[in-house]
Design a protein around this motif. Structure first.
Motif, PDB file in Angstrom:
ATOM      1  N   TYR A  41       0.838  -1.198   0.000  1.00 22.44           N
ATOM      2  CA  TYR A  41       0.000   0.000   0.000  1.00 22.44           C
ATOM      3  C   TYR A  41       0.875   1.251   0.000  1.00 22.44           C
ATOM      4  N   LYS A  42       0.446   2.235  -0.753  1.00 20.97           N
ATOM      5  CA  LYS A  42       1.205   3.485  -0.829  1.00 20.97           C
ATOM      6  C   LYS A  42       1.020   4.299   0.448  1.00 20.97           C
ATOM      7  N   PRO A  43       1.998   5.156   0.776  1.00 20.58           N
ATOM      8  CA  PRO A  43       1.875   5.995   1.980  1.00 20.58           C
ATOM      9  C   PRO A  43       0.664   6.913   1.889  1.00 20.58           C
ATOM     10  N   ASN A  44       0.169   7.288   3.035  1.00 17.28           N
ATOM     11  CA  ASN A  44      -0.977   8.192   3.134  1.00 17.28           C
ATOM     12  C   ASN A  44      -0.650   9.561   2.525  1.00 17.28           C
ATOM     13  N   ILE A  45      -1.572  10.104   1.716  1.00 20.14           N
ATOM     14  CA  ILE A  45      -1.332  11.404   1.066  1.00 20.14           C
ATOM     15  C   ILE A  45      -1.845  12.577   1.900  1.00 20.14           C
ATOM     16  N   TRP A  46      -2.691  12.289   2.919  1.00 17.08           N
ATOM     17  CA  TRP A  46      -3.279  13.372   3.718  1.00 17.08           C
ATOM     18  C   TRP A  46      -2.439  13.563   4.979  1.00 17.08           C
ATOM     19  N   LYS A  47      -1.583  14.558   4.978  1.00 21.12           N
ATOM     20  CA  LYS A  47      -0.645  14.769   6.076  1.00 21.12           C
ATOM     21  C   LYS A  47      -1.314  15.469   7.265  1.00 21.12           C
ATOM     22  N   TYR A  48      -0.798  15.153   8.438  1.00 24.99           N
ATOM     23  CA  TYR A  48      -1.367  15.677   9.685  1.00 24.99           C
ATOM     24  C   TYR A  48      -1.362  17.212   9.707  1.00 24.99           C
ATOM     25  N   ASP A  49      -0.250  17.828   9.314  1.00 26.11           N
ATOM     26  CA  ASP A  49      -0.155  19.298   9.348  1.00 26.11           C
ATOM     27  C   ASP A  49      -1.180  19.938   8.422  1.00 26.11           C
ATOM     28  N   PHE A  50      -1.416  19.325   7.277  1.00 23.81           N
ATOM     29  CA  PHE A  50      -2.421  19.861   6.353  1.00 23.81           C
ATOM     30  C   PHE A  50      -3.816  19.788   6.969  1.00 23.81           C
ATOM     31  N   LEU A  51      -4.142  18.665   7.567  1.00 22.52           N
ATOM     32  CA  LEU A  51      -5.466  18.508   8.182  1.00 22.52           C
ATOM     33  C   LEU A  51      -5.650  19.485   9.337  1.00 22.52           C
ATOM     34  N   GLU A  52      -4.584  19.700  10.097  1.00 22.54           N
ATOM     35  CA  GLU A  52      -4.652  20.651  11.202  1.00 22.54           C
ATOM     36  C   GLU A  52      -4.874  22.085  10.713  1.00 22.54           C
ATOM     37  N   SER A  53      -4.443  22.361   9.479  1.00 23.41           N
ATOM     38  CA  SER A  53      -4.560  23.725   8.941  1.00 23.41           C
ATOM     39  C   SER A  53      -5.948  24.040   8.411  1.00 23.41           C
ATOM     40  N   LEU A  54      -6.786  23.015   8.260  1.00 25.93           N
ATOM     41  CA  LEU A  54      -8.125  23.242   7.716  1.00 25.93           C
ATOM     42  C   LEU A  54      -8.934  24.125   8.655  1.00 25.93           C
ATOM     43  N   ASN A  55      -9.435  25.211   8.121  1.00 24.19           N
ATOM     44  CA  ASN A  55     -10.203  26.151   8.944  1.00 24.19           C
ATOM     45  C   ASN A  55     -11.120  26.948   8.024  1.00 24.19           C
ATOM     46  N   SER A  56     -12.326  27.158   8.450  1.00 24.83           N
ATOM     47  CA  SER A  56     -13.305  27.850   7.622  1.00 24.83           C
ATOM     48  C   SER A  56     -13.865  29.062   8.343  1.00 24.83           C
ATOM     49  N   LYS A  57     -14.050  30.131   7.604  1.00 23.92           N
ATOM     50  CA  LYS A  57     -14.653  31.338   8.197  1.00 23.92           C
ATOM     51  C   LYS A  57     -16.109  31.079   8.594  1.00 23.92           C
ATOM     52  N   PHE A  58     -16.723  30.070   7.997  1.00 24.80           N
ATOM     53  CA  PHE A  58     -18.124  29.764   8.292  1.00 24.80           C
ATOM     54  C   PHE A  58     -18.276  29.086   9.654  1.00 24.80           C
ATOM     55  N   ASP A  59     -17.152  28.659  10.236  1.00 19.59           N
ATOM     56  CA  ASP A  59     -17.196  28.029  11.549  1.00 19.59           C
ATOM     57  C   ASP A  59     -17.445  29.051  12.654  1.00 19.59           C
ATOM     58  N   GLN A  60     -17.122  30.302  12.386  1.00 20.30           N
ATOM     59  CA  GLN A  60     -17.216  31.323  13.427  1.00 20.30           C
ATOM     60  C   GLN A  60     -18.173  32.464  13.064  1.00 20.30           C
ATOM     61  N   GLY A  61     -18.815  32.370  11.920  1.00 22.68           N
ATOM     62  CA  GLY A  61     -19.604  33.516  11.455  1.00 22.68           C
ATOM     63  C   GLY A  61     -21.040  33.506  11.925  1.00 22.68           C
ATOM     64  N   GLU A  62     -21.335  34.268  12.959  1.00 21.66           N
ATOM     65  CA  GLU A  62     -22.709  34.397  13.453  1.00 21.66           C
ATOM     66  C   GLU A  62     -23.612  34.990  12.384  1.00 21.66           C
ATOM     67  N   CYS A  63     -23.031  35.890  11.575  1.00 17.42           N
ATOM     68  CA  CYS A  63     -23.841  36.541  10.527  1.00 17.42           C
ATOM     69  C   CYS A  63     -24.341  35.525   9.508  1.00 17.42           C
ATOM     70  N   TYR A  64     -23.553  34.469   9.262  1.00 15.09           N
ATOM     71  CA  TYR A  64     -23.967  33.443   8.306  1.00 15.09           C
ATOM     72  C   TYR A  64     -25.164  32.655   8.846  1.00 15.09           C
ATOM     73  N   LEU A  65     -25.148  32.393  10.143  1.00 12.28           N
ATOM     74  CA  LEU A  65     -26.258  31.663  10.753  1.00 12.28           C
ATOM     75  C   LEU A  65     -27.542  32.484  10.702  1.00 12.28           C
ATOM     76  N   ILE A  66     -27.428  33.778  10.952  1.00 10.52           N
ATOM     77  CA  ILE A  66     -28.598  34.664  10.872  1.00 10.52           C
ATOM     78  C   ILE A  66     -29.141  34.695   9.447  1.00 10.52           C
ATOM     79  N   GLN A  67     -28.217  34.787   8.506  1.00  7.59           N
ATOM     80  CA  GLN A  67     -28.622  34.807   7.096  1.00  7.59           C
ATOM     81  C   GLN A  67     -29.299  33.487   6.702  1.00  7.59           C
ATOM     82  N   MET A  68     -28.761  32.375   7.205  1.00 11.40           N
ATOM     83  CA  MET A  68     -29.362  31.072   6.908  1.00 11.40           C
ATOM     84  C   MET A  68     -30.784  30.979   7.448  1.00 11.40           C
ATOM     85  N   GLN A  69     -30.987  31.435   8.682  1.00  7.49           N
ATOM     86  CA  GLN A  69     -32.316  31.372   9.284  1.00  7.49           C
ATOM     87  C   GLN A  69     -33.334  32.186   8.480  1.00  7.49           C
TER      88      GLN A  69
END
Length: 584
Positions: A41-69
């Motif tokens: 089997y080939k080595p894993n292509i998804w590195k730990y540091d890359f996964l740790e760097s994943l971050n979205s502005k939608f995770d913290q945006g209260e305004c997005y939740l209001i807009q969704m409602q």
């Protein structure tokens, strides 16, 4: 071992595993001698540091939740504004909501609308969907949506569109939208529904032959045809297809006034869900990284992200966070233990390991290589942790004995396959399948899914009531796995797959064996369709959908080969789209 003590002190667990790892490293891994096999089997292509760097502005945006409602309220108004007499408009609205992944926000509105439509259509036969004036598109859309949602609806509504040979009458054969919808509807057929079966055979041949012509006229129609022919929506994981549908609707704006609002909501919803999934993925990645199993089990597949993707495929909704966490761990362990039996362990070692799982006793692993000891310890602690959390969150009792039993059944099935390999024995197809449906791991996942959701019935009653459903999902997963991986497995000399068993028993070519096995998958889906419609009302529809998604994830994993083994050719693009790239 005292399970509760292990759970109360996770640091002790990690320290113990670390000690074993150090011991293994000091011994220079002497167990890796020439007698051990390798799947390369080939080595894993998804590195730990890359996964740790994943971050979205939608995770913290209260305004997005209001807009969704606000947008959710606007879409709810559409159900009220849609005229009672305009059945097609309501069905198209419901279909669009489902395709862009919003149906969990409008469950009450959808049910109320469909209750009214079903009552009018099926009792009074008063609307154009099934009356003689209705067209093929309307009838197929009606049938598809009502059967998807669990309503009783007969295939007879298509009788007037077909001739005695099962081909579409000339008056409707040019209705491309209707043909696509009828093809999708035909994949919801039960056993013995001959009108749908004949229609499907005709439509597959016709659409395949004429698709290049439509590509010149309308590329969007051609893409829908290709998508439906490749894999029907009934066999696709709904959430995995949401982005595709959003982009398709954007490129081909309909004259429906609600589409702008719906697409805006769908994009926000996708990004909000993705932000939640990224957070869950980071947690899973940290758990996997801290375990450090890949350092000691370097013969096994390191595929944590693919395991997480499978968990998302079963339940993407944000309120299923705990379930995804548990299931990611379970699928990781399934892969590792499968590789222990397929690739690493000697037959004698595998018997000891199976006995340890059956007795749930670490003392049975004393004679095993350190890496197999570590594997059992992680299985033990993880299963105890899941059982404890499940009992606390969902109020279950005696979860651990049930989980131990399904793990033992899984390992015993893998041991049978290892014995076949060591004896160079090719079983009959029936013998292979009677063991293979358990080694597929579907029933193991099914049991974990049961405890993640609430039911009125106990586990024994539920498993008995859903025995046929579990079996057919397991058979599909087993056969899909074999179709996708058998070529690579034969190259490295693994135990016989269903394809080889069928070839030898029936004395046919591999091409014919594969074709007939695909037909078996089709038949199993017909049984699943009926199981889902006639389910016990005490079993939640959410649970049925989660478990049916096991088969759907199987289609995604093995459609183009081995989705676990080959990350580049398999699931990389889907993971990138699903978990990394937001919608703009």
């Amino acid at each position: 071992m005292d399970c509760s003590k292990q759970l109360r002190n996770p640091q002790a667990e990690e320290q113990q595993i670390h000690q074993w790892q150090t011991k293994s490293e000091l011994s220079a891994y002497s167990v890796h001698d020439q007698s051990r096999r390798s799947a390369n089997y080939k080595p894993n292509i998804w590195k730990y540091d890359f996964l740790e760097s994943l971050n979205s502005k939608f995770d913290q945006g209260e305004c997005y939740l209001i807009q969704m409602q606000k947008l959710i309220k606007d879409v709810k108004k559409l159900f009220v504004e849609c005229k009672e007499s305009d059945v097609i408009a309501k069905l198209e609205l419901i279909d669009s909501i489902r395709k862009v992944g919003l149906n969990n926000h409008f469950e009450q509105e959808i049910k109320a609308a469909l209750d009214a439509i079903a009552s009018a259509e099926l009792e009074n036969n008063s609307n154009p969907c099934i009356s003689s004036e209705g067209d093929l598109y309307a009838a197929a859309l009606f049938f598809k949506i009502l059967r998807q949602q669990g309503y009783q609806v007969s295939q007879d509504i298509f009788g007037r569109f077909m001739d005695e040979m099962g081909t579409l009458k000339k008056s409707t054969s040019g209705n491309v939208k209707g043909m696509i919808e009828l093809l999708e509807a035909s994949n919801l057929a039960f056993e013995g529904e001959d009108i749908l079966e004949k229609a499907q055979a005709f439509l597959i041949a016709t659409l395949r032959d004429t698709n290049t012509m439509w590509d010149e006229i309308d590329s969007s129609i051609s893409k829908h045809v290709t998508c439906s022919l490749e894999l029907s929506s009934q066999r696709r994981v709904q959430w995995f297809n949401v982005k595709w549908h959003i982009k398709a609707y954007e490129k081909n704006r309909t004259n429906q006034p609600y589409m702008t609002t719906l697409l805006e909501l769908a994009k926000l919803n996708f990004n909000e869900v993705q932000a939640t999934l990224q957070k869950d993925l980071r947690e899973a990645s940290k758990w996997w990284y801290n375990l450090g199993l890949t350092k000691n089990l370097d013969f096994a597949r390191d595929r944590m992200v693919e395991c997480f993707m499978c968990a998302v495929g079963l339940a993407f909704e944000t309120d299923h966070k705990s379930f995804r966490k548990w299931l990611t761990k379970v699928i990781n362990l399934i892969l590792i233990i499968d590789d222990v039996y397929d690739v690493y362990g000697s037959l004698e070692e595998l018997k000891h390991f199976t006995r340890a799982v059956e007795r749930w006793d670490v003392m049975e692993t004393e004679q095993l290589p350190e890496c197999m000891k570590i594997c059992f310890q992680v299985l033990y602690n993880t299963t105890c942790e899941i059982a404890n959390e499940t009992e606390e969150e969902n109020g279950w009792n005696q979860v651990l004995p049930q989980l131990c039993k399904v793990w033992a059944d899984f390992c015993k099935a893998l041991l049978v396959e290892a014995e076949w390999y060591n004896e160079a024995y090719t079983p009959s197809f029936e013998e292979y399948l009677s063991n293979g449906y358990i080694s597929s791991s579907a029933s193991l996942i099914f049991t974990h899914a049961f405890f993640a959701t609430k039911h009125e019935e106990g586990v024994d009653d539920s498993l008995h009531m859903n025995e046929d459903l579990v079996y057919n999902i397991s058979v599909i997963l087993r056969l899909l796995n074999d179709l996708g991986t058998s070529a690579a497995e034969q190259e490295r000399g693994d135990a016989a797959s269903s394809i080889l068993c069928y070839k030898r028993e029936m004395n046919v070519s591999e091409e014919i064996a594969r074709k007939n096995i695909k037909s078996m998958i089709d038949n199993a889906w017909k049984k699943i369709n009926e199981n889902c419609l006639t389910r016990n009302p005490k079993i939640s529809s959410s649970y049925i959908n989660i478990t049916t998604n096991i088969a759907r994830v199987g289609h995604i994993l093995y459609q183009d080969g081995d989705g676990f083994g080959d990350q580049e050719q398999g699931t990389r693009a889907l993971i990138q789209s699903l978990l990394v790239e937001p919608l703009s």
